[in-house]
Every structure is written in C-alpha cells, then in structure tokens.
Design an enzyme around this catalytic site. Structure first.
Site, PDB file in Angstrom:
ATOM      1  N   HIS A  33      57.964  27.943  74.849  1.00  0.00           N
ATOM      2  CA  HIS A  33      58.743  27.346  75.933  1.00  0.00           C
ATOM      3  C   HIS A  33      59.502  28.448  76.675  1.00  0.00           C
ATOM      4  O   HIS A  33      60.638  28.771  76.322  1.00  0.00           O
ATOM      5  CB  HIS A  33      59.734  26.327  75.379  1.00  0.00           C
ATOM      6  CG  HIS A  33      59.087  25.178  74.661  1.00  0.00           C
ATOM      7  ND1 HIS A  33      58.520  25.303  73.414  1.00  0.00           N
ATOM      8  CD2 HIS A  33      58.928  23.868  75.022  1.00  0.00           C
ATOM      9  CE1 HIS A  33      58.044  24.141  73.034  1.00  0.00           C
ATOM     10  NE2 HIS A  33      58.272  23.250  73.994  1.00  0.00           N
ATOM     11  N   HIS A 268      58.071  24.399  81.320  1.00  0.00           N
ATOM     12  CA  HIS A 268      58.877  23.938  80.192  1.00  0.00           C
ATOM     13  C   HIS A 268      58.259  24.324  78.854  1.00  0.00           C
ATOM     14  O   HIS A 268      58.922  24.952  78.016  1.00  0.00           O
ATOM     15  CB  HIS A 268      59.046  22.415  80.253  1.00  0.00           C
ATOM     16  CG  HIS A 268      59.955  21.857  79.191  1.00  0.00           C
ATOM     17  ND1 HIS A 268      59.593  21.747  77.870  1.00  0.00           N
ATOM     18  CD2 HIS A 268      61.215  21.362  79.268  1.00  0.00           C
ATOM     19  CE1 HIS A 268      60.590  21.242  77.170  1.00  0.00           C
ATOM     20  NE2 HIS A 268      61.583  20.992  77.996  1.00  0.00           N
ATOM     21  N   GLU A 421      76.180   6.597  61.441  1.00  0.00           N
ATOM     22  CA  GLU A 421      75.478   7.164  60.284  1.00  0.00           C
ATOM     23  C   GLU A 421      74.745   8.458  60.624  1.00  0.00           C
ATOM     24  O   GLU A 421      74.793   9.437  59.862  1.00  0.00           O
ATOM     25  CB  GLU A 421      74.474   6.154  59.719  1.00  0.00           C
ATOM     26  CG  GLU A 421      75.105   4.939  59.059  1.00  0.00           C
ATOM     27  CD  GLU A 421      75.425   3.832  60.056  1.00  0.00           C
ATOM     28  OE1 GLU A 421      75.952   2.783  59.625  1.00  0.00           O
ATOM     29  OE2 GLU A 421      75.133   4.011  61.259  1.00  0.00           O
ATOM     30  N   HIS A 483      70.272  -6.188  55.118  1.00  0.00           N
ATOM     31  CA  HIS A 483      71.086  -5.208  54.414  1.00  0.00           C
ATOM     32  C   HIS A 483      70.502  -4.821  53.056  1.00  0.00           C
ATOM     33  O   HIS A 483      71.065  -3.967  52.375  1.00  0.00           O
ATOM     34  CB  HIS A 483      72.502  -5.759  54.208  1.00  0.00           C
ATOM     35  CG  HIS A 483      73.356  -5.703  55.436  1.00  0.00           C
ATOM     36  ND1 HIS A 483      72.974  -6.277  56.627  1.00  0.00           N
ATOM     37  CD2 HIS A 483      74.565  -5.133  55.670  1.00  0.00           C
ATOM     38  CE1 HIS A 483      73.912  -6.079  57.538  1.00  0.00           C
ATOM     39  NE2 HIS A 483      74.886  -5.384  56.986  1.00  0.00           N
TER      40      HIS A 483
END
Length: 682
Positions: A33, A268, A421, A483
């Site tokens: 890149h 890129h 999280e 859960h």
C-alpha cells in the site's frame, strides 16, 4: 531562496526519502500500500524529527513516546521511519518487504520488528490500543511520580485513516479517551477521502471534527497535511492542551507526488508500477536509484544521538528518584520488566490454600472474586474492569478503587468501561503493550463475540491479558438463548495462543488465576459460572495437577471401563454419574479438563496417563460437542449442546437438554455395549 523556502525544500526532501523507500519496497515486493505513506510522509517528517522522544538504540526504554500506525496497511511508512531514524532495520529488511521470514511484514507486528509498538492491520484497533497506552501512562504517572520527580512523562501519537474511524471500535475507544481526559494522546487523521472502494463520500460523510468534539476532544484543523509549518503549529497546539486528547485533521492527497494516480484508490493497495514510479521520481525531482537515500538526508533523519541523550537524562533523573523513593523505584522496575512481586510464591500458596479450604457450593464467578480479594493490592499492577457488568462479573475486589471515583488517586486500579466489550478488550491490549500493568476485564461469555478480534489480537501479540467471561453456559438460566453461550468456549479454544480455563470449583479457579498471571507469553480466558457449583473431589495436592490443564480427578473403583471427561459445571455431573455407574458395577474414571490448551502442551506420557489410549472416552460439556472429538475419537461420545438454549431456570434447562448424570450414565453403558458388540463382530 529565503530561509523559509530553504527549510521547506529540505523538509520536502526528507519526506521524499520516506516516500520513495515506501514506493521502492512496494514495487520490489509487487504488493503493498504505497498511497498512505506517500500521503502522510510530510506529517511524519515533522512529528518524528521534531517531537517524538525515543531512543532507536533501546526500543524498550520505559519513558519513550509511543507511536501507533493504526492504518497499518501503510506499514512501509513506519518501516521507512524506523530505518531512517536509526533502529536495527536495514536496507536489506526494506528490500525484503512482505517476504517469508522478513522483519518487514505486510502489517506491522510487535515483537517482530524493533520499534513497532503494536500489531496493526484490523482497522480501529491500533487507535484503541493507543488509548490503552495513554491510559497506562496516566495511571502510572499518578502512581509513581512525586513532586520534582516525573519518571513517567511521555506521549502517545497515532496515525489513522478513514477506515479506522468507520470501524465502530473507534467510537468506543475515543469516547472513553475523552472521558478520561487523556491529554497526552494526539491523533493525526489522514483525511484523504479515499478507501479501497474509491471516494468515501459514497459511504462515509461523518462530520469527524464535530464527532470528536462531542467526545470531549480538542480538535485542530482541518490543516494542510502537506504543509510542514501547519503540521508543526498543530502539534504545538496539541502539546499545550490540558485535560483533553487532541485530533489533528490533516487534509492530504493519497499517493501525493504520483502524476497519474494521486488522489485515487488506484494507489491505495497496489504498486505504482514501473512507469508510474519513474514518473513520480521525475515529478518530485528525486534522481536517486531505488532504495538510495543521500547521506545528507540520512544524517538529518538520524535520531540516535538525541535519543541516547534523552534516555541518559531520564536515567539520571530516575537514579535521583530511586535515592529518594527506593521502594517505589524498585516496584516500577519490577513491573516494567513484567515480573510478579518477590512474595509471589507466598501469595500463590495462600491463594490456593484458601481456595482449597472453601466449603459449600459457590459460583466460579464468585470464586474468581474471592481470588481477586487476595490478589489486588498484593499484586499492585493488576488493573481490572468490566463492560458495565461489575456486579455480575464480580470483577471488583475489596481493594479495587474505581478510576471514575478516584481520578487522581494513586491506587486507582479499576475501570468501568461501559457497554463497550470490543473497546475494553483492545484498550486492555494497549495497556499490556505499554508495560507496567496487567489488565483484566469482564463481560458475559456470550458477548465475547463482540470482543473476539481483540482477543485474537492479544493472542497474536502474546500479551498477558486476562479475559474474565462469566455466565458461561445455559446455566445462567432465565435470560434465555440471547445470553446463553453455546459455541463460545469451543470457538475461543480455536484461537492459537489463548489459554481457555473453565474451572469446576474454587481451587481450579484459583489455579487458573495464578497460571494466567504467571504466564508471560499470551492471554488467558476464564469461563466462569453464574450458578453455584460444589467443591469437587479430594483437593489435597491437586493444584499441581490442575495446572497441567487436565488430570484424573476421581479414579475408578476397580479396573476402568471408560473415562469421563468434563469441565466447569459438568464436572460435578460426571462425578455423580461415576457414583451411579459404580452402583451398577460399571467402573469409570473422571478427568477434569479445565484448560485443554494447557493439557495439550503436556508431555505425551502425562496425556496418556490421564487418557489411556485403550479406554473408551465420553466427554460432557454444556457447549458445542465438536471440540471434544479430538479427545474421544471415533469410538467415544460427547454429551453436549449443538442448539441454542431456552429461557428457564438452570436446573430445568440441564434436564431439558440431557446434561444430567442419568443421561451421561446411559451414554456410557450404551457406548461400552456398542464397542463390545463391535469387538465381537471382529
């Protein structure tokens, strides 16, 4: 030519040295890149030559500035900077970019290349690691600095791109950075408007400055990222800021200098090509051969003399600090080296003794908190936290002091990360990378999916991070299938280098904590129950066996006909099945396997002793059965759960899904009968 023009010309030459090392390495590799290094070279020149405090001869100097290339695909920018400033990274390394065995991998890797502070590539995580580094600096400064003695006083610098800001983890981390007032964190946003698919305005139109101001950041710009004077002024403004991190918005052109590809996604992620590389050399008046940098430019880039002087000054100041605060200095040196306290053998012994003496049924999440009560304070480098689940994860101990309630307290050692999280886990990686602290953080096991890539990165980077994952099975009960983790423990066991512990009682939990803290070459995950579990088996002398990851918990009463393998809450079920089977004349051995990864690293003799090759094996776990197939083989069976759970009390769910001693006993009898019939057929 006036003085300013002369300096501008010289600085552009210095930046071009970076540009063409990147162009040449990508061209030689035919992969990479080049666009980001070409676009950010002018910013890098000002930052690295005038502001970053580092010593190339000692990349581990504790009070060095940290630099993170969050847009890690532009790795040749960092490699060129490390090479030019004097790190142990030679031209041959640059010429070997992206090749097998090279120190210049496709994306920067910590521990692999000198001067690389973190492994970047998954976008947004490098930025988040940097937030963790800046947090660690702030906490350690509060803990160790004293009037007239600033032994922890360095900055964290970040380069990032549009991709980092598109990833949601950047929101989680940058919001926290604003809350924490990390004023030694400065980020340079490469605002070039291009990503792999093209111009980003088709999918990314955020008002980034307004977004960061809303987080509580100081924002500079937009500035011209190719104007060294504008960059220098922006950095000066950032360094003068107090109480807020800074984002410098730099308008740049990707692939700057390329006559036909600059400003497009064509530059890129692909080499310029020989023709365009030559045209770029001509356009920027760079007559030098590939990988050639004039001596005058090399001399101007060399940071070794200044780095050696900066570290020598710090060492002298630290010596004075040691003379006045010897105990603090000794602790600082120890924790920076990653060593546990000198009293660790006694701490471990007391931890295990207390756990071994525990009576009655206790949830292993509570057992974990009992361990933390004995560890926090005696292991002062522990830095805990939870993703808004402290009261459920039980990750705060009696000596925990929350950062948000004691922002300037030297003993602040606990963080409420909020419902973040992924951000929490990547921040913990940054804290661990910084050094001086051992981070642990909790959430529900089912939400490890949100954090999984950061857990993977802690393993890839071999960082000592402890992931506390509670509510580990359908045993959490009424919250239901959203859960209740089913595939999660098995899934995380697939991550190379991650030790996954699922303890059955308080002693196994204590061993898991001790082993996680002693381990210095990777992370550990503790899967802990919500429901109460009994203390299992004879605990005398069991700790050493537990540390092996798998061991014989209860031997058969007579010649064993099979082996039952269990973890966590299912160990008690296996023990009950053993008793019921014994009453019918069927003798089985019970093996507790709290950590498969640790067991797999044991010598063959131990593994065969625990799991004799000639015995049938039946495994039970309240999770997906597939991971156990490698232990039970074609002749064995697994009692597990390959569907989602339901909402009900835990005992009803275990009965509903057949995770019972009676069912396990039937499976054992049926498996023995089947194999006996098969032997008769032969």
């Amino acid at each position: 030519m006036d003085r300013n023009q002369t300096e501008t010309t010289f600085r552009r030459e210095l930046a071009n040295a970076v540009r063409f090392l990147a162009v040449d390495a990508v061209e030689k590799a035919k992969s990479g890149h080049p666009g980001a290094p070409m676009g950010m070279a002018d910013i890098a020149e000002v930052l690295w030559r005038d502001h970053i405090r580092h010593n190339p001869a000692n990349p581990q100097w504790p009070d060095r500035d940290r630099f993170v290339l969050s847009n890690g695909h532009g790795s040749m920018l960092l490699y060129a900077l490390l090479h030019l400033t004097g790190y142990d990274l030679g031209l041959d390394d640059l010429k070997n970019f992206r090749q097998l065995g090279s120190r210049t991998a496709g994306h920067p890797e910590v521990g692999h290349t000198p001067g690389v502070e973190t492994t970047t590539g998954p976008l947004g995580q490098g930025l988040t690691n940097a937030v963790g580094m800046a947090l660690a600096e702030k906490l350690l400064a509060q803990r160790y600095n004293r009037p007239g003695h600033a032994v922890v006083d360095h900055r964290t610098w970040v380069f990032l791109g549009d991709g980092c800001l598109m990833e949601g983890v950047s929101h989680e981390a940058c919001s926290l950075a604003g809350v924490w007032g990390l004023d030694k964190l400065t980020c340079f946003y490469d605002d070039n408007g291009i990503s792999i698919d093209g111009h980003v305005d088709g999918w990314f139109r955020d008002d980034t400055p307004a977004r960061f101001r809303a987080y509580g950041w100081h924002v500079v710009g937009p500035i011209d990222g190719h104007d060294w004077a504008a960059v220098a002024a922006a950095i000066a403004e950032a360094k003068a800021m107090s109480g807020k991190p800074t984002l410098i918005v730099c308008r740049t052109q990707i692939g700057w200098g390329s006559p036909n590809k600059a400003g497009s996604h064509d530059v890129h992620g692909a080499p310029l090509g020989a023709e365009e590389a030559a045209a770029t050399r001509a356009a920027l008046n760079w007559p030098h051969a590939p990988f050639e940098v004039p001596d005058s430019l090399r001399a101007a880039w060399d940071a070794r003399p200044a780095g050696a002087a900066a570290e020598a000054d710090w060492q002298a100041r630290f010596a004075a600090y040691r003379g006045q605060y010897p105990e603090l200095a000794a602790e600082f040196v120890r924790t920076q080296a990653g060593a546990l306290p000198g009293q660790w053998p006694e701490i471990r012994a007391e931890l295990l003794a207390a756990a071994g003496a525990r009576e009655g049924a206790v949830a292993t999440r509570k057992s974990s908190q009992n361990c933390l009560d004995r560890l926090i304070g005696r292991v002062p480098e522990l830095l805990g936290g939870s993703a808004d689940l402290t009261g459920s994860n039980l990750t705060a101990g009696r000596d925990s002091v929350a950062l948000h309630t004691a922002a300037v307290d030297r003993v602040a050692n606990y963080i409420s990360y909020g419902v973040r999280e992924f951000g929490m886990t990547a921040i913990m990686n940054g804290v661990a990378l910084h050094g001086g602290l051992i981070p642990y953080g909790g959430t529900f096991a089912v939400f490890s999916d949100y954090a999984r890539n950061a857990i993977r990165m802690s393993a890839l980077m071999q960082q000592r991070v402890v992931h506390v994952l509670t509510h580990d099975s359908i045993g959490l009960g009424e919250d239901g299938p959203t859960h209740q983790p089913v595939e999660h423990v098995g899934s995380l066991r697939l991550i190379p280098g991650l030790d996954v512990w699922r303890p059955c009682d308080e002693l196994e939990t204590a061993v898991a904590w001790a082993e996680a803290l002693e381990r210095r070459d990777g992370p550990s995950a503790l899967f802990l129950s919500r429901q109460n579990l009994p203390q299992c088996g004879d605990r005398a002398g069991r700790a050493d066996d537990i540390a092996r990851g798998g061991y014989v918990l209860a031997e058969a009463d007579g010649p064993a006909q099979a082996v039952l393998i269990a973890t966590g809450s299912e160990v008690a079920i296996a023990l009950a099945a053993q008793r019921e089977l014994a009453a019918t004349g069927v003798a089985v051995r019970v093996v507790s396997m709290p950590c498969c990864e640790r067991f797999d690293r044991q010598p063959t003799a131990w593994r065969k002793r625990v799991l004799p090759p000639d015995l049938l094996r039946i495994a039970i776990e309240a999770g997906h059965p597939d991971p156990w197939c490698k232990y039970v083989g074609l002749d064995g069976e697994v009692v597990g759960l390959d569907r989602f759970g339901e909402s009900a009390p835990a005992p009803a769910l275990y009965e509903r899904f057949g995770l019972t001693a009676a069912r396990l006993g039937r499976v054992v009898v049926e498996t023995i009968a089947r194999e006996s019939a098969s032997d008769g057929d032969l």
